[in-house]
Design an enzyme around this catalytic site. Structure first.
Site, PDB file in Angstrom:
ATOM      1  N   LEU A  12       0.798  -1.380  -0.028  1.00 49.01           N
ATOM      2  CA  LEU A  12      -0.042   0.115   0.004  1.00 49.01           C
ATOM      3  C   LEU A  12       1.105   1.179   0.070  1.00 49.01           C
ATOM      4  O   LEU A  12       0.684   2.204  -0.777  1.00 49.01           O
ATOM      5  CB  LEU A  12      -1.040   0.070   1.224  1.00 49.01           C
ATOM      6  CG  LEU A  12      -1.945   1.012   1.426  1.00 49.01           C
ATOM      7  CD1 LEU A  12      -2.590   1.401   0.011  1.00 49.01           C
ATOM      8  CD2 LEU A  12      -2.906   1.145   2.735  1.00 49.01           C
ATOM      9  N   THR A 100      -9.325  -3.634   8.962  1.00 48.58           N
ATOM     10  CA  THR A 100      -9.481  -4.495   8.184  1.00 48.58           C
ATOM     11  C   THR A 100     -10.817  -5.313   8.096  1.00 48.58           C
ATOM     12  O   THR A 100     -11.436  -4.988   9.163  1.00 48.58           O
ATOM     13  CB  THR A 100      -8.475  -5.723   8.691  1.00 48.58           C
ATOM     14  OG1 THR A 100      -8.694  -6.958   8.181  1.00 48.58           O
ATOM     15  CG2 THR A 100      -8.484  -5.952  10.001  1.00 48.58           C
ATOM     16  N   TYR A 124      -5.117 -11.351  15.177  1.00 49.24           N
ATOM     17  CA  TYR A 124      -4.831 -10.218  14.245  1.00 49.24           C
ATOM     18  C   TYR A 124      -6.014  -9.501  14.144  1.00 49.24           C
ATOM     19  O   TYR A 124      -5.860  -8.069  14.265  1.00 49.24           O
ATOM     20  CB  TYR A 124      -4.627 -11.087  12.702  1.00 49.24           C
ATOM     21  CG  TYR A 124      -4.813  -9.867  11.661  1.00 49.24           C
ATOM     22  CD1 TYR A 124      -3.886  -8.810  11.454  1.00 49.24           C
ATOM     23  CD2 TYR A 124      -5.834  -9.950  10.860  1.00 49.24           C
ATOM     24  CE1 TYR A 124      -3.889  -7.993  10.366  1.00 49.24           C
ATOM     25  CE2 TYR A 124      -6.026  -8.938   9.891  1.00 49.24           C
ATOM     26  CZ  TYR A 124      -5.121  -8.035   9.531  1.00 49.24           C
ATOM     27  OH  TYR A 124      -5.195  -7.072   8.689  1.00 49.24           O
TER      28      TYR A 124
END
Length: 290
Positions: A12, A100, A124
């Site tokens: 990114l 996310t 995560y």
């Protein structure tokens, strides 16, 4: 506009550098000089570059390793995000934080809204959710949090490039067919980020992915078909669908993590292209780059 990007060596960060408006001063720094886990490192860089905007493209993204390396995951994804928020507050800098789809458990049967209650399944996702919460707690409405999913680019390591390599090496692949989400080309995500950047009034939580839905199996088949079509792959590969339970991994994945982008499209007056269109564009880049 002066922009400082954390995570400059990631896919990114790389896409942001090459897509930045030509009249803006954009600096993407690697971890060795802009470590979000080190407040002194952040202070030094902020004083040197004096940005108007910080973009947090740095993250611990090893989903399975995070189950055993939770301390490292939380240090980067949660405390690192908090450090950036504190620096942004102290120096009156706007912050964009990338999050996310893994903050959701995947039990819904319709695309997740930004207002839906998070419920991550693993370390995560939990660490990324805590990062969101820290940013909101510290900065309030002075930040933009963008959730995305299944990001890939012609730069760095990702699912698309892994599939291309495996298709060159093997005659048969098995890919999970019962996890549903949306592939997102990093070039598409950067278009959205720069659109956010030009509107100083936007704040809060937004979703951005490419348009459409797919399973990992669908994604893999599309990679194969598009790579064959443009001459990037010249062999026949059989691709078989398998269930999640047939390929156990340390971390649980949400079975359905499609994100609803409606509010983002309206806020930016910008719609996503279909994921397969962007996949084709990325594969053409890979072909040009050899």
């Amino acid at each position: 506009m002066k922009v400082l990007i954390a995570g400059g060596n990631g896919q990114l960060g790389w896409e942001l550098q090459r897509s930045a408006p030509s009249c803006w001063q954009v600096t993407a720094l690697k971890r060795d000089v802009f470590d979000i886990c080190n407040i002194q490192s952040l202070e030094k860089a902020i004083k040197e570059y004096q940005p108007n905007l910080l973009i947090n493209a740095a993250a611990y993204t090893a989903v399975d390793k995070a189950e055993e390396q939770s301390e490292q995951a939380f240090a980067v994804n949660a405390e690192g995000a908090a450090n950036l928020a504190r620096i942004a507050l102290e120096h009156h800098v706007r912050l964009f934080h990338i999050s996310t789809d893994f903050i959701f458990d995947g039990r819904k049967s319709r695309p997740y809204l930004p207002t839906d209650k998070p419920s991550p399944l693993g370390v995560y996702g939990t660490s990324k959710l805590e990062g969101e919460q820290q940013v909101q707690k510290i900065l309030g409405n002075k930040s933009v949090i963008i959730r995305t999913s299944w990001v890939y680019s012609s730069h760095g390591n990702n699912f698309v490039k892994t599939m291309l390599r495996l298709m060159q090496e093997r005659d048969q692949l098995s890919i999970i067919c019962d996890q549903i989400g949306t592939p997102t080309w990093a070039g598409s995500l950067t278009d959205a980020l720069w659109a956010f950047a030009v509107d100083p009034l936007l704040s809060g939580i937004y979703h951005w992915t490419d348009a459409g839905v797919a399973s990992w199996y669908d994604f893999g088949v599309a990679i194969y078909e598009e790579a064959r079509r443009i001459g990037l792959l010249d062999k026949v590969v059989t691709i078989l669908p398998i269930r999640t339970e047939d390929y156990p991994l340390p971390a649980k994945r949400p079975p359905y993590s499609v994100l609803d982008k409606t509010s983002t499209w309206q806020a930016l007056n910008l719609a996503s292209s279909h994921w397969r269109v962007n996949l084709r564009q990325m594969l053409l880049e890979v072909k040009r780059e050899g």
